[in-house]
Scaffold this active site. Structure first.
Site, mmCIF file in Angstrom:
data_model
loop_
_atom_site.group_PDB
_atom_site.id
_atom_site.type_symbol
_atom_site.label_atom_id
_atom_site.label_comp_id
_atom_site.label_asym_id
_atom_site.label_seq_id
_atom_site.Cartn_x
_atom_site.Cartn_y
_atom_site.Cartn_z
ATOM 1 N N GLY A 8 -28.762 -15.486 27.491
ATOM 2 C CA GLY A 8 -27.450 -15.816 28.068
ATOM 3 C C GLY A 8 -27.523 -17.123 28.837
ATOM 4 O O GLY A 8 -26.794 -17.327 29.800
ATOM 5 N N GLY A 97 -30.052 -8.305 34.515
ATOM 6 C CA GLY A 97 -28.996 -8.447 35.521
ATOM 7 C C GLY A 97 -27.635 -8.078 34.985
ATOM 8 O O GLY A 97 -26.679 -7.954 35.748
ATOM 9 N N HIS A 154 -14.157 -10.535 42.692
ATOM 10 C CA HIS A 154 -14.937 -11.429 41.829
ATOM 11 C C HIS A 154 -14.002 -12.413 41.130
ATOM 12 O O HIS A 154 -12.780 -12.217 41.107
ATOM 13 C CB HIS A 154 -15.708 -10.643 40.760
ATOM 14 C CG HIS A 154 -16.965 -10.005 41.266
ATOM 15 N ND1 HIS A 154 -16.978 -8.760 41.846
ATOM 16 C CD2 HIS A 154 -18.241 -10.460 41.307
ATOM 17 C CE1 HIS A 154 -18.219 -8.462 42.202
ATOM 18 N NE2 HIS A 154 -19.006 -9.473 41.901
ATOM 19 N N LYS A 158 -14.780 -12.211 35.188
ATOM 20 C CA LYS A 158 -15.624 -10.999 35.150
ATOM 21 C C LYS A 158 -14.935 -9.932 34.308
ATOM 22 O O LYS A 158 -13.748 -9.665 34.500
ATOM 23 C CB LYS A 158 -15.880 -10.485 36.568
ATOM 24 C CG LYS A 158 -16.825 -9.286 36.595
ATOM 25 C CD LYS A 158 -17.349 -8.995 37.989
ATOM 26 C CE LYS A 158 -18.207 -7.743 38.027
ATOM 27 N NZ LYS A 158 -19.410 -7.813 37.190
HETATM 28 P P1 NAD Z 1 -21.109 -15.424 31.197
HETATM 29 O O1 NAD Z 1 -20.054 -14.895 30.292
HETATM 30 O O2 NAD Z 1 -20.871 -16.723 31.901
HETATM 31 O O3 NAD Z 1 -22.492 -15.588 30.385
HETATM 32 C C1 NAD Z 1 -22.967 -14.651 29.464
HETATM 33 C C2 NAD Z 1 -23.743 -15.403 28.417
HETATM 34 O O4 NAD Z 1 -24.359 -14.460 27.540
HETATM 35 C C3 NAD Z 1 -22.851 -16.316 27.544
HETATM 36 O O5 NAD Z 1 -23.425 -17.612 27.463
HETATM 37 C C4 NAD Z 1 -22.844 -15.610 26.205
HETATM 38 O O6 NAD Z 1 -22.712 -16.522 25.122
HETATM 39 C C5 NAD Z 1 -24.218 -14.963 26.228
HETATM 40 N N1 NAD Z 1 -24.368 -13.881 25.248
HETATM 41 C C6 NAD Z 1 -23.467 -12.965 24.857
HETATM 42 N N2 NAD Z 1 -23.987 -12.177 23.894
HETATM 43 C C7 NAD Z 1 -25.240 -12.629 23.675
HETATM 44 C C8 NAD Z 1 -26.272 -12.230 22.793
HETATM 45 N N3 NAD Z 1 -26.099 -11.223 21.924
HETATM 46 N N4 NAD Z 1 -27.461 -12.888 22.851
HETATM 47 C C9 NAD Z 1 -27.645 -13.909 23.719
HETATM 48 N N5 NAD Z 1 -26.680 -14.358 24.566
HETATM 49 C C10 NAD Z 1 -25.506 -13.702 24.534
HETATM 50 O O7 NAD Z 1 -21.413 -14.266 32.238
HETATM 51 P P2 NAD Z 1 -22.186 -14.378 33.638
HETATM 52 O O8 NAD Z 1 -21.213 -14.592 34.720
HETATM 53 O O9 NAD Z 1 -23.357 -15.280 33.507
HETATM 54 O O10 NAD Z 1 -22.668 -12.853 33.785
HETATM 55 C C11 NAD Z 1 -23.486 -12.241 32.799
HETATM 56 C C12 NAD Z 1 -23.754 -10.798 33.218
HETATM 57 O O11 NAD Z 1 -24.513 -10.783 34.431
HETATM 58 C C13 NAD Z 1 -22.482 -9.986 33.518
HETATM 59 O O12 NAD Z 1 -22.708 -8.647 33.113
HETATM 60 C C14 NAD Z 1 -22.371 -10.066 35.039
HETATM 61 O O13 NAD Z 1 -21.647 -9.000 35.591
HETATM 62 C C15 NAD Z 1 -23.839 -10.002 35.410
HETATM 63 N N6 NAD Z 1 -24.186 -10.549 36.731
HETATM 64 C C16 NAD Z 1 -25.163 -9.889 37.390
HETATM 65 C C17 NAD Z 1 -25.627 -10.372 38.593
HETATM 66 C C18 NAD Z 1 -26.788 -9.679 39.251
HETATM 67 O O14 NAD Z 1 -27.216 -10.099 40.340
HETATM 68 N N7 NAD Z 1 -27.369 -8.655 38.618
HETATM 69 C C19 NAD Z 1 -25.059 -11.523 39.150
HETATM 70 C C20 NAD Z 1 -24.048 -12.184 38.444
HETATM 71 C C21 NAD Z 1 -23.623 -11.687 37.218
#
Ligand code: NAD
Length: 266
Positions: A8, A97, A154, A158
Site C-alpha cells: 500500500g 495496520g 477522521h 476513510k
Molecule cells: P489509502 O487508501 O490512502 O492507501 C491504501 C493503499 O493500498 C492504496 O495505495 C491502494 O492502492 C493500496 N492497495 C489496495 N489494495 C491493494 C493490494 N491488493 N495490494 C497492494 N496495495 C493495495 O489508505 P490509508 O489512509 O493509507 O489507510 C490504509 C489502511 O490503514 C486503512 O485500513 C486505514 O484505516 C489504516 N490505518 C491504520 C493506522 C494504524 O495506526 N493502524 C493508521 C492510519 C490508517
C-alpha cells in the site's frame, strides 16, 4: 539491517512510512507494493521523497518475497489477508495496520499466527496505546456509574466506521466492566430512542476534511464527567509506531501481537 517491504506504498500511510523510514538507521526499504493496476507500478519508491531509492514498486508480492524480512501492510482487509497467505508460505513476519477486518477475518488471522509472527494493531501510535490503559483505569474507577460514549473523527476518505481504534476502545471498556461489546454497542441514534440504558456503550462517527484521527471516550456520571482524548496531527506517528513494531517482531518466532506487546504495556 532489517529489510522492510511496504504494502500500500502509494497510499497515505505508505507514503508516511517511506518518509518515516529515513529517520531509522537500522532498517531499509527493500520492497514496495501497491495494487497491480496502480499507476505507480514500476516507479521508484523514492519518487515520493524526491530522491532515488532504487526500489521499484511491484504489484506482485510473490515476485519480491525473498527481498524482505518484514512486510508492513496498510491496505484493505482482503489485500492484507492475501498478503498474509504469501508471507506465511515464505516464513516472513507481518505488521498489519489495515483496519476494518470482520470477526471472521480476525479469526483467520489468529489461525495464521500459529505459524508466523504478526503484529495487528488498528492504531500504531504510542499515545493511543497509552490511552487504552487510561481508559481501562477510568472504566475500573467510574465505569459502572457512568454513561460511556466514544466519539471519533477522521478524514473524508476513510472507508470503515467506527474506526478500528474506537472499537478497540469500546472493547477495553467492555472487558474491564465484564460486559460484551457486541451486545452493548449502539452505533449512532436517531428518532425516539427512549431514555439511555446505562449498560450501552455509544459510538459517534465524524467524517470530514483531512482530520488525521481523533478519539474521545466520555465517562459521564451524576454531576461530573471525565473525557479521555487523543488527537493525531500527523500520520508519521502511526508510521514510526509501525517501524518500531517491525523491529520488535524480528525477535518473535510466531504468534499474534499488538502494540501493547511492542511497547511493553501489556
Ligand atoms: P489509502 O487508501 O490512502 O492507501 C491504501 C493503499 O493500498 C492504496 O495505495 C491502494 O492502492 C493500496 N492497495 C489496495 N489494495 C491493494 C493490494 N491488493 N495490494 C497492494 N496495495 C493495495 O489508505 P490509508 O489512509 O493509507 O489507510 C490504509 C489502511 O490503514 C486503512 O485500513 C486505514 O484505516 C489504516 N490505518 C491504520 C493506522 C494504524 O495506526 N493502524 C493508521 C492510519 C490508517
Amino acid at each position: 539491517m532489517i529489510r522492510i517491504a511496504i504494502a500500500g506504498v502509494a497510499g497515505r500511510m505508505g507514503r508516511a512510512l517511506v518518509d518515516a523510514s529515513q529517520e531509522h538507521q537500522d532498517i531499509r526499504i527493500s520492497a514496495a507494493l501497491d495494487r497491480a493496476d496502480s499507476k505507480f507500478i514500476g516507479k521508484d519508491v523514492g519518487e515520493f521523497l524526491g530522491q532515488a531509492m532504487n526500489v521499484s514498486i511491484s504489484g506482485d508480492l510473490k515476485s519480491v518475497v525473498d527481498h524482505f524480512d518484514v512486510l508492513i501492510d496498510f491496505t484493505l482487509p482482503s489485500a492484507s489477508l492475501d498478503n498474509l497467505a504469501v508471507c506465511r508460505a515464505a516464513g516472513k513476519a507481518m505488521v498489519i495496520g489495515t483496519t476494518g477486518f470482520t470477526d471472521q477475518q480476525k479469526q483467520s488471522i489468529a489461525g495464521l499466527a500459529k505459524d508466523m509472527a504478526i503484529v495487528l494493531a488498528p492504531n500504531m501510535s504510542i499515545g493511543v496505546n497509552l490511552t487504552y490503559r487510561l481508559i481501562e483505569l477510568a472504566a475500573r474507577v467510574m465505569g459502572a456509574e457512568s454513561d460511556i460514549e466514544i466519539v471519533e473523527a477522521h478524514h473524508r476518505n476513510k472507508v470503515d466506521a467506527p474506526s478500528g481504534t474506537a472499537l478497540k476502545m469500546g472493547e477495553v471498556v467492555a472487558k474491564t466492566l465484564g460486559r460484551n461489546l457486541d451486545q452493548d454497542a449502539i452505533y449512532g441514534r436517531q428518532g425516539n430512542t427512549g431514555v439511555r440504558d446505562r449498560n450501552t456503550i455509544g459510538f459517534s462517527t465524524i467524517r470530514a476534511g483531512d482530520i488525521v484521527g481523533e478519539h474521545t471516550v466520555i465517562f459521564a456520571g451524576a454531576g461530573e464527567r471525565v473525557e479521555i482524548s487523543h488527537k493525531a496531527s500527523s500520520r508519521l506517528t502511526f508510521a514510526h509506531g509501525a517501524i518500531q513494531a517491525s523491529k520488535w517482531i524480528m525477535g518473535q518466532d510466531k504468534g499474534l501481537f499488538d502494540m501493547q506487546h511492542v511497547l511493553g504495556l501489556s
